[in-house]
Design a protein around this motif. Structure first.
Motif, PDB file in Angstrom:
ATOM      1  N   LYS A   4       0.830  -1.210   0.000  1.00  0.00           N
ATOM      2  CA  LYS A   4       0.000   0.000   0.000  1.00  0.00           C
ATOM      3  C   LYS A   4       0.864   1.260   0.000  1.00  0.00           C
ATOM      4  O   LYS A   4       0.514   2.254  -0.641  1.00  0.00           O
ATOM      5  CB  LYS A   4      -0.938  -0.014   1.203  1.00  0.00           C
TER       6      LYS A   4
ATOM      7  N   ALA B 218       2.093   1.605  -3.543  1.00  0.00           N
ATOM      8  CA  ALA B 218       1.003   2.016  -4.431  1.00  0.00           C
ATOM      9  C   ALA B 218       0.661   3.485  -4.229  1.00  0.00           C
ATOM     10  O   ALA B 218       0.361   4.206  -5.199  1.00  0.00           O
ATOM     11  CB  ALA B 218      -0.230   1.144  -4.172  1.00  0.00           C
ATOM     12  N   PHE B 219       0.714   3.946  -2.966  1.00  0.00           N
ATOM     13  CA  PHE B 219       0.404   5.352  -2.708  1.00  0.00           C
ATOM     14  C   PHE B 219       1.451   6.257  -3.347  1.00  0.00           C
ATOM     15  O   PHE B 219       1.120   7.276  -3.955  1.00  0.00           O
ATOM     16  CB  PHE B 219       0.319   5.618  -1.209  1.00  0.00           C
TER      17      PHE B 219
ATOM     18  N   ALA C 207       3.289   5.512  -5.921  1.00  0.00           N
ATOM     19  CA  ALA C 207       3.093   5.408  -7.376  1.00  0.00           C
ATOM     20  C   ALA C 207       1.975   6.323  -7.849  1.00  0.00           C
ATOM     21  O   ALA C 207       2.034   6.867  -8.964  1.00  0.00           O
ATOM     22  CB  ALA C 207       2.799   3.955  -7.753  1.00  0.00           C
ATOM     23  N   SER C 208       0.956   6.508  -6.997  1.00  0.00           N
ATOM     24  CA  SER C 208      -0.166   7.371  -7.375  1.00  0.00           C
ATOM     25  C   SER C 208       0.245   8.839  -7.491  1.00  0.00           C
ATOM     26  O   SER C 208      -0.473   9.635  -8.099  1.00  0.00           O
ATOM     27  CB  SER C 208      -1.305   7.230  -6.365  1.00  0.00           C
ATOM     28  N   GLN C 209       1.395   9.192  -6.909  1.00  0.00           N
ATOM     29  CA  GLN C 209       1.891  10.564  -6.991  1.00  0.00           C
ATOM     30  C   GLN C 209       2.814  10.784  -8.196  1.00  0.00           C
ATOM     31  O   GLN C 209       3.251  11.911  -8.449  1.00  0.00           O
ATOM     32  CB  GLN C 209       2.688  10.919  -5.714  1.00  0.00           C
TER      33      GLN C 209
ATOM     34  N   GLN D 253       4.452   9.198 -12.293  1.00  0.00           N
ATOM     35  CA  GLN D 253       4.094   8.751 -13.631  1.00  0.00           C
ATOM     36  C   GLN D 253       4.842   7.456 -13.958  1.00  0.00           C
ATOM     37  O   GLN D 253       5.966   7.256 -13.489  1.00  0.00           O
ATOM     38  CB  GLN D 253       4.471   9.820 -14.678  1.00  0.00           C
TER      39      GLN D 253
ATOM     40  N   SER E 299       4.594  -3.556  -5.570  1.00  0.00           N
ATOM     41  CA  SER E 299       3.524  -2.677  -6.048  1.00  0.00           C
ATOM     42  C   SER E 299       4.070  -1.552  -6.930  1.00  0.00           C
ATOM     43  O   SER E 299       3.399  -1.131  -7.885  1.00  0.00           O
ATOM     44  CB  SER E 299       2.736  -2.092  -4.868  1.00  0.00           C
TER      45      SER E 299
ATOM     46  N   ALA F   3       3.105  -0.975 -10.917  1.00  0.00           N
ATOM     47  CA  ALA F   3       2.574   0.314 -11.379  1.00  0.00           C
ATOM     48  C   ALA F   3       3.437   0.938 -12.467  1.00  0.00           C
ATOM     49  O   ALA F   3       3.151   2.052 -12.930  1.00  0.00           O
ATOM     50  CB  ALA F   3       2.450   1.273 -10.199  1.00  0.00           C
TER      51      ALA F   3
END
Length: 313
Positions: free
Chosen positions: A139, A142-143, A145-147, A149, A176, A180
């Motif tokens: 997690k 993944a968090f 990665a969400s910030q 590209q 993760s 991503a």
């Protein structure tokens, strides 16, 4: 004479009833005993957990105490656990310092053992109460990665991965991030909590990969030192530490960081006592009691910060 013996027998029966009644009431009112042996009490993480444990003692009517070894070493913890076992409490809850504590725990054959914070493979373990650290690492990755590209580069900085907690978090984060499409350009484990050691690790990462866009660490102590180093260099690079302790919460509340993952040490402590009570009552318990992982953003950072500051003041 016969009448006299009848009176004696009746009196004896009455006394027996009174004594048995007294013993029954005494035993019914006797609180179960639970002893918790943690690793240390030198950080707010353990203080928050201790607060949850003590709340559990109160809520479930348990005669409990929390102990820590004289030194933060496996040998000191083993010595304290052995002493605790000789006192024969109803339950022993412990956060094992390392796998080297396992053989000692396996000798405790007539007292149920609950593990908290750190899981071990020991044959007489009744349950583990804590975080799924692989899930936490995933997690956290993944968090981050969400910030970013796809194709961006990141670094992973971890502590001693002989500790399963850190190893699982590092492995989970790497998985993760790769899933991503983020490149893990630099991984360094075995880094101590000393800020100088962290500074050296992140300096090498930036030297070899100046285009790094983010960092995941195995725990908040390292994360905070990385953030300080970035601040000194004038870099705005997101750093994810997976503990969610107050220093990180403050940085999220003031929008220095976008967010982080957080364990729940208070819940972990409370759930361990709740599980102990179920075992004492003869109820079945799950072998893994998950204390959960939360995403901390600006919207909920201050609320958690206020709660933690009350516990560790």
């Amino acid at each position: 004479m016969v009448k006299k013996w009848k009176i004696i027998l009746v009196m004896g029966a009455v006394i027996s009833v009174i004594v048995l009644g007294f013993l029954s009431v005494t035993l019914a009112n006797k609180k179960p005993t639970v002893v918790v042996v943690l690793k240390a009490m030198d950080s707010e993480y353990w203080k928050i957990m201790k607060a949850g444990i003590e709340k559990g003692f109160k809520d479930f009517g348990i005669n409990g105490k929390v102990l820590v070894p004289s030194d933060a070493t496996p040998n000191a913890q083993v010595e304290l656990l052995s002493k605790t076992y000789k006192e024969k409490p109803d339950i022993i809850i412990t956060a094992p310092y390392s796998s080297s504590v396992g053989p000692t725990l396996e000798n405790f054959t007539d007292v149920p053992i609950l593990l908290i914070d750190t899981d071990l493979t020991v044959k007489n373990k009744t349950a583990y109460i804590g975080t799924d650290n692989d899930d936490l690492g995933q997690k956290a990755g993944a968090f981050l990665a969400s910030q970013l590209q796809p194709g961006d580069k990141v670094a992973i900085i971890g502590g001693d991965i002989s500790f399963s907690v850190f190893r699982e978090r590092v492995d989970g984060a790497a998985l993760s991030l790769q899933n991503a499409g983020i490149e893990v350009a630099y991984t360094k484990t075995g880094v101590s909590d000393d800020p100088k050691a962290v500074q050296k690790a992140i300096s090498i990462a930036l030297r070899d990969h100046p285009d790094i866009k983010g960092v995941v660490t195995s725990h908040d102590t390292i994360a905070f030192s990385v953030i300080k180093e970035f601040e000194e260099q004038g870099l705005l690079i997101p750093v994810i530490g997976p503990d969610g302790l107050t220093e990180m919460l403050k940085l999220i509340a003031d929008e220095t960081l976008p967010g982080t993952m957080a364990q729940n040490p208070y819940d972990m402590g409370y759930l361990s006592v709740e599980t102990a009570m179920k075992v004492i009552q003869g109820k079945n318990v799950e072998p893994f009691v998950d204390s959960g992982v939360d995403i901390i953003l600006k919207e909920n950072a201050q609320q958690r910060l206020n709660f933690y500051e009350k516990l560790v003041k």
